[in-house]
Design a protein around this motif. Structure first.
Motif, PDB file in Angstrom:
ATOM      1  N   VAL A 314      -6.733   2.045  -3.680  1.00 32.70           N
ATOM      2  CA  VAL A 314      -7.134   1.590  -2.349  1.00 32.70           C
ATOM      3  C   VAL A 314      -7.384   0.086  -2.353  1.00 32.70           C
ATOM      4  CG1 VAL A 314      -8.967   1.724  -0.617  1.00 32.70           C
ATOM      5  CG2 VAL A 314      -8.079   3.817  -1.639  1.00 32.70           C
ATOM      6  N   GLU A 315      -7.977  -0.423  -3.434  1.00 34.81           N
ATOM      7  CA  GLU A 315      -8.253  -1.855  -3.498  1.00 34.81           C
ATOM      8  C   GLU A 315      -6.971  -2.671  -3.439  1.00 34.81           C
ATOM      9  OE1 GLU A 315     -10.016  -5.016  -6.724  1.00 34.81           O
ATOM     10  OE2 GLU A 315     -11.231  -3.229  -6.300  1.00 34.81           O
ATOM     11  N   GLN A 316      -5.932  -2.160  -4.067  1.00 36.67           N
ATOM     12  CA  GLN A 316      -4.646  -2.873  -4.049  1.00 36.67           C
ATOM     13  C   GLN A 316      -4.129  -3.000  -2.621  1.00 36.67           C
ATOM     14  OE1 GLN A 316      -1.685  -1.099  -6.576  1.00 36.67           O
ATOM     15  NE2 GLN A 316      -0.174  -2.686  -6.189  1.00 36.67           N
ATOM     16  N   LYS A 323      -4.576  -9.886   3.210  1.00 36.56           N
ATOM     17  CA  LYS A 323      -3.538 -10.910   3.301  1.00 36.56           C
ATOM     18  C   LYS A 323      -2.947 -10.973   4.703  1.00 36.56           C
ATOM     19  CE  LYS A 323       0.747 -12.448   1.057  1.00 36.56           C
ATOM     20  NZ  LYS A 323       1.770 -12.131   0.033  1.00 36.56           N
ATOM     21  N   GLU A 324      -2.793  -9.800   5.330  1.00 37.09           N
ATOM     22  CA  GLU A 324      -2.255  -9.758   6.689  1.00 37.09           C
ATOM     23  C   GLU A 324      -3.187 -10.440   7.701  1.00 37.09           C
ATOM     24  OE1 GLU A 324       0.660  -8.783   7.929  1.00 37.09           O
ATOM     25  OE2 GLU A 324       1.313  -8.502   5.848  1.00 37.09           O
ATOM     26  N   CYS A 325      -4.469 -10.598   7.340  1.00 42.19           N
ATOM     27  CA  CYS A 325      -5.420 -11.275   8.237  1.00 42.19           C
ATOM     28  C   CYS A 325      -5.250 -12.787   8.204  1.00 42.19           C
ATOM     29  CB  CYS A 325      -6.855 -10.908   7.865  1.00 42.19           C
ATOM     30  SG  CYS A 325      -7.243  -9.166   8.139  1.00 42.19           S
ATOM     31  N   ALA A 326      -4.363 -13.266   7.341  1.00 44.83           N
ATOM     32  CA  ALA A 326      -3.922 -14.664   7.346  1.00 44.83           C
ATOM     33  C   ALA A 326      -5.050 -15.663   7.142  1.00 44.83           C
ATOM     34  CB  ALA A 326      -3.182 -14.964   8.654  1.00 44.83           C
ATOM     35  N   GLY A 327      -6.125 -15.254   6.473  1.00 45.03           N
ATOM     36  CA  GLY A 327      -7.209 -16.181   6.188  1.00 45.03           C
ATOM     37  C   GLY A 327      -8.091 -16.520   7.369  1.00 45.03           C
TER      38      GLY A 327
END
Length: 869
Positions: A314-316, A323-327
């Motif tokens: 799940v952590e992976q 990453k999809e939240c783009a920072g």
């Protein structure tokens, strides 16, 4: 005029002249003077309300004190009228009354003179500007680096204008709130002004934002250039000025706003576009960049929960979701909040898929940002909760929404499931609200009480969704001027908001058959509304016309048979409301602070009414008869009743609540909250025989400022209050006992708690407060056992002889205060010695001499009153 004569001949001659007149002549003069004083008070209160609603301004202390003094003399006038009616036969009484009337005429004249306030009504807001509420910086390295760079540029004497840019949700506003607070604390700069700009802003709104911050009144100035000149003159007198323009979408002329190029001030802009920084000629620009991969993952884990342990699989996937939240901090926070307590790997894989694939075109919003926020919206647990969230988009950008008002809207709209219990439905609404806060779809603020707001990006998302289904038309806080063209708006609109604009006229007969909510509050509407305006809105459930200048409601309102909430508070010119007889589904009716002379016809038909608000002040308090010519019949369904300063004198039988007449009586079996304030003729609750279930659900009772109230209720009624949680009685100058009677044996009633004839059990009473009851001698002849009590407050009750409360076998820790002289405390009688031991730590002794002097003054007043009687 009485004052002109007073000034011309002097006080001594004036008093002699007044003594030569008859009591009736002077009483008529006093009434005339009171009418003029009351008119001045009304005008003042209207101006203060307008300043508070539009600009957040508050009255000066001297203005508030003046209003309190007018209220006091208005209350005294009721007693003077009564005394003149019953005590005018004897010569001695007429002499005493004559002297009293002359004294009051002089007091009223002085109050009128003091009420001019040539120096203005409003306090200077500059002294009230404090620290802004903010959240902690996320992404320690990135965010703090940005903050320090901006701070150093602000301190650089060569730099006048700074641009801070970055994509929406990256944290620009958060950084600038920290900068704002640092400026306030550092003392390096003089004044700092924060102006929220937004996408639909205008020069006028920017001018208003700056004017409000510096306490400048521009309400009477419409010309932009003249407003600009006034602002320039006001700003140039301030030294070391910093102005922060947050969320700038387009360039604008600083000169038109009132800021000249040679002015000694620093300006900071936050914007999503570097082009705006260029257009505003920023000397320094800083890009607020997204979080690094490591910072983003740390923030994501924090928002998931500090104690959450993810499996390696799940952590992976969770790292890919991050990453999809783009920072973007906003995106990371909302997505992580939506995924709390999710352990199934399939849910995480599905979340990742949705984040990668969701699309929608929303003007001004990056597609990647939309995907992130839409994911959080889709994760809301039900369609009803999503509808509650979308409803918040009807308010203007950055609007601070009252949680209680928001839940009331939801309930009236049917967004909360019908549970057959108004309180349970309200609790459900607040649970939904707290859930939206928990997943960061709404933010909290605490300015003048708790409020909720939508982040501007999340509001953009909501408005984007409501362009399709459900269909919203949101033009709130634009501002629209003068009139709207109703034919321009879709017939299939579900909800429409025109609130907080400058609309003066609502013409025509719009065809909005699906419309369920119409927000028109905080518009002038001074040209009123066409008679046919509501004819084709058969689905309308919520109509809010609060804070408008309408003088009457069109007759077409009477046919809105599906209406659940009619909100007319602070329509301070409203004189007439048509019949409500057909509005059988109406649940909330607010007529507070209007100029209505009678409650509307058809009140007895409102069989589903839950909340009724009749709160009046100024002219409406003194002159308006806020009961119908025959009776005010309250339905048994009523849950919350708030009455303040309602004149019930024209109907003697309305001096007791529940309200009754010869053919109708209500026991208010469903009422849960009763708030009675400033009712000059209220003499008690429930006169005569009680119906079964009277006040059976009452949980909160507040009574204050009822100056002829000698006792509140009978012992029999007191027994009925088995659900009561809070009881608060304040400032009732004639009250001698709270619970009347009890010397005789109490009648045992089935379903009510009583150990014996000398005790009453109130199992749910938690908060008991008495204050400023100068004549109070007795609370209750019986012992009141309240095992749930955790707060008691007693002060300003120097004649109280006994506190007949007992906690029974309860071991709970009691909080609160009991204030009085030590002599008073020592003289108190106790039915249970253990009670005194429990209450002893709460006693706060007041200085003996002051208490003695106050008691002597009160004794003299009582003696004087007794002699007059």
């Amino acid at each position: 005029m009485a004052m002109e004569l007073f000034l011309r001949i002097g006080r001594t001659a004036w008093v002699q002249y007044m003594n030569s007149r008859s009591l009736e002549e002077n009483l008529d003069l006093l009434r005339t003077e009171m009418q003029e004083l009351d008119s001045r008070q009304t005008d003042l209160i209207i101006a203060l309300h307008k300043a508070n609603v539009e600009d957040g301004k508050k009255p000066k202390a001297e203005v508030s004190l003046w209003l309190e003094n007018v209220d006091k003399i208005t209350s005294q006038m009721t007693k003077i009228e009564e005394d003149c009616r019953v005590r005018r036969d004897s010569l001695a009484s007429r002499v005493q009354l004559g002297n009293l009337v002359i004294k009051k005429i002089e007091e009223v004249m002085k109050l009128k003179e003091k009420g001019q306030f040539s120096e203005g009504l409003l306090a200077d807001l500059l002294s009230e500007m404090g620290i802004m509420p903010t959240t902690k910086l996320v992404g320690k390295t990135t965010a703090e680096r940005n903050l320090e760079q901006i701070w150093e540029s602000l301190r650089d004497h060569e730099v006048r204008s700074i641009g801070v840019y970055g994509m929406g949700g990256v944290g620009k506003t958060t950084i600038m709130t920290h900068i704002y607070n640092r400026i306030k604390k550092s003392g390096i700069f003089g004044i700092v002004i924060w102006v929220t700009v937004s996408n639909d802003s205008s020069v006028e709104r920017l001018q208003n934002g700056i004017a409000q911050a510096i306490g400048l009144n521009l309400s009477n100035e419409q010309d932009e250039m003249r407003r600009s000149m006034k602002l320039f003159e006001a700003l140039k007198r301030r030294e070391k000025l910093v102005v922060i323009f947050d969320d700038v979408w387009n360039s604008f002329s600083l000169q038109m706003v009132g800021i000249a190029e040679d002015m000694a001030c620093k300006i900071v802009f936050t914007t999503r576009s570097k082009n705006v920084c260029r257009a505003m000629n920023c000397q320094k620009t800083f890009e607020v960049k997204v979080l690094s991969t490591e910072e983003a993952w740390e923030l994501f884990k924090e928002k998931l929960g500090v104690n959450v342990v993810l499996s390696s699989e799940v952590e992976q996937i969770a790292k890919l979701v991050t990453k999809e939240c783009a920072g973007l901090p906003l995106g990371i926070i909302t997505v992580a909040s939506a995924m709390r307590e999710k352990n199934d790997i399939r849910e995480w894989r599905n979340a990742l898929e949705e984040l990668q694939c969701s699309t929608m075109d929303i003007e001004g919003m990056d597609d990647k940002v939309f995907r992130i926020l839409k994911f959080s919206y889709d994760r809301l647990k039900s369609e009803k909760i999503r509808s509650c969230f979308l409803y918040c988009a009807l308010f203007p950008e950055d609007y601070e929404i009252s949680p209680a008002e928001l839940v009331s809207y939801w309930m009236a709209e049917g967004l909360i499931d019908d549970m057959g219990d108004w309180k349970k439905e309200a609790d459900k609404g607040h649970a939904i609200l707290n859930g939206l806060i928990d997943v960061c779809m709404l933010l909290t603020r605490r300015h003048n009480g708790p409020k909720v707001v939508m982040h501007d990006l999340i509001r953009d998302l909501a408005i984007g969704i409501t362009r399709k289904s459900p269909r919203f038309v949101v033009q709130a806080g634009i501002p629209i001027r003068r009139s709207i063209r109703v034919e321009e708006f879709n017939e299939d609109a579900d909800r429409i908001s025109f609130m907080t604009n400058k609309i003066k006229k609502l013409p025509g007969e719009p065809n909005w058959p699906k419309l369920s909510t119409l927000f028109l509050q905080k518009n002038p509407l001074s040209d009123n509304i066409s008679h046919e305006f509501f004819n084709r809105m058969n689905s309308l459930r919520v109509l809010d016309l609060s804070y408008t200048e309408i003088e009457y409601l069109p007759a077409s309102v009477s046919n809105l048979e599906n209406l659940h909430a009619l909100l007319l508070s602070n329509c301070q010119r409203l004189k007439d409301v048509p019949s409500l007889a057909k509005l059988k589904r109406l649940r909330i009716l607010n007529l507070s602070n209007t100029l209505i002379k009678e409650v509307p016809d058809g009140m007895e038909c409102l069989v589903n009414l839950k909340e009724l608000y009749l709160v009046f002040y100024g002219r409406s308090a003194a002159k308006t008869n806020v009961v119908s010519c025959n009776s005010l019949v309250l339905p048994d369904s009523i849950v919350k009743l708030k009455m303040e300063r309602c004149d019930l004198s024209s109907l003697p039988f309305l001096s007791h609540l529940p309200i009754r007449d010869d053919s109708n009586i209500t026991s208010l079996p469903s009422i849960q909250s009763l708030d009675l304030k400033g009712l000059p003729n209220l003499r008690g609750l429930c006169e005569g025989a009680l119906l079964p279930g009277t006040f059976a659900c009452l949980t909160h009772m507040k009574v204050s400022g009822c100056q002829v109230l000698e006792n509140l209720m009978s012992l029999e009624l007191f027994q009925h209050l088995q659900c009561l949680r809070l009881m608060r009685i304040e400032n009732c100058s004639e009250m001698e006992e709270v619970i009347k009677g009890g010397e005789e044996a109490m009648v045992e009633e089935e379903g009510y708690n009583s150990i014996n004839n000398n005790t009453i059990i109130l199992p749910n009473l938690r908060d008991f407060q008495l204050a400023d009851l100068g004549k109070l001698k007795s609370i209750c002849k019986q012992v009141i056992i309240c095992p749930s009590l955790n707060w008691i407050g007693i002060q300003g009750c120097p004649r109280l002889k006994k506190i007949p409360l007992s906690l029974g076998d309860s071991t709970s820790v009691l909080k609160g205060h009991i204030k009085g002289s030590k002599e008073w405390w020592d003289a108190l009688e106790w039915d249970d010695p253990n009670t005194k031991t429990l209450f002893q730590p709460l006693f706060q002794g007041l200085e003996g001499r002051r208490m003695k002097r106050r008691a002597e003054e009160e004794s003299e007043e009582v003696a004087s009153t007794s002699q007059q009687r």
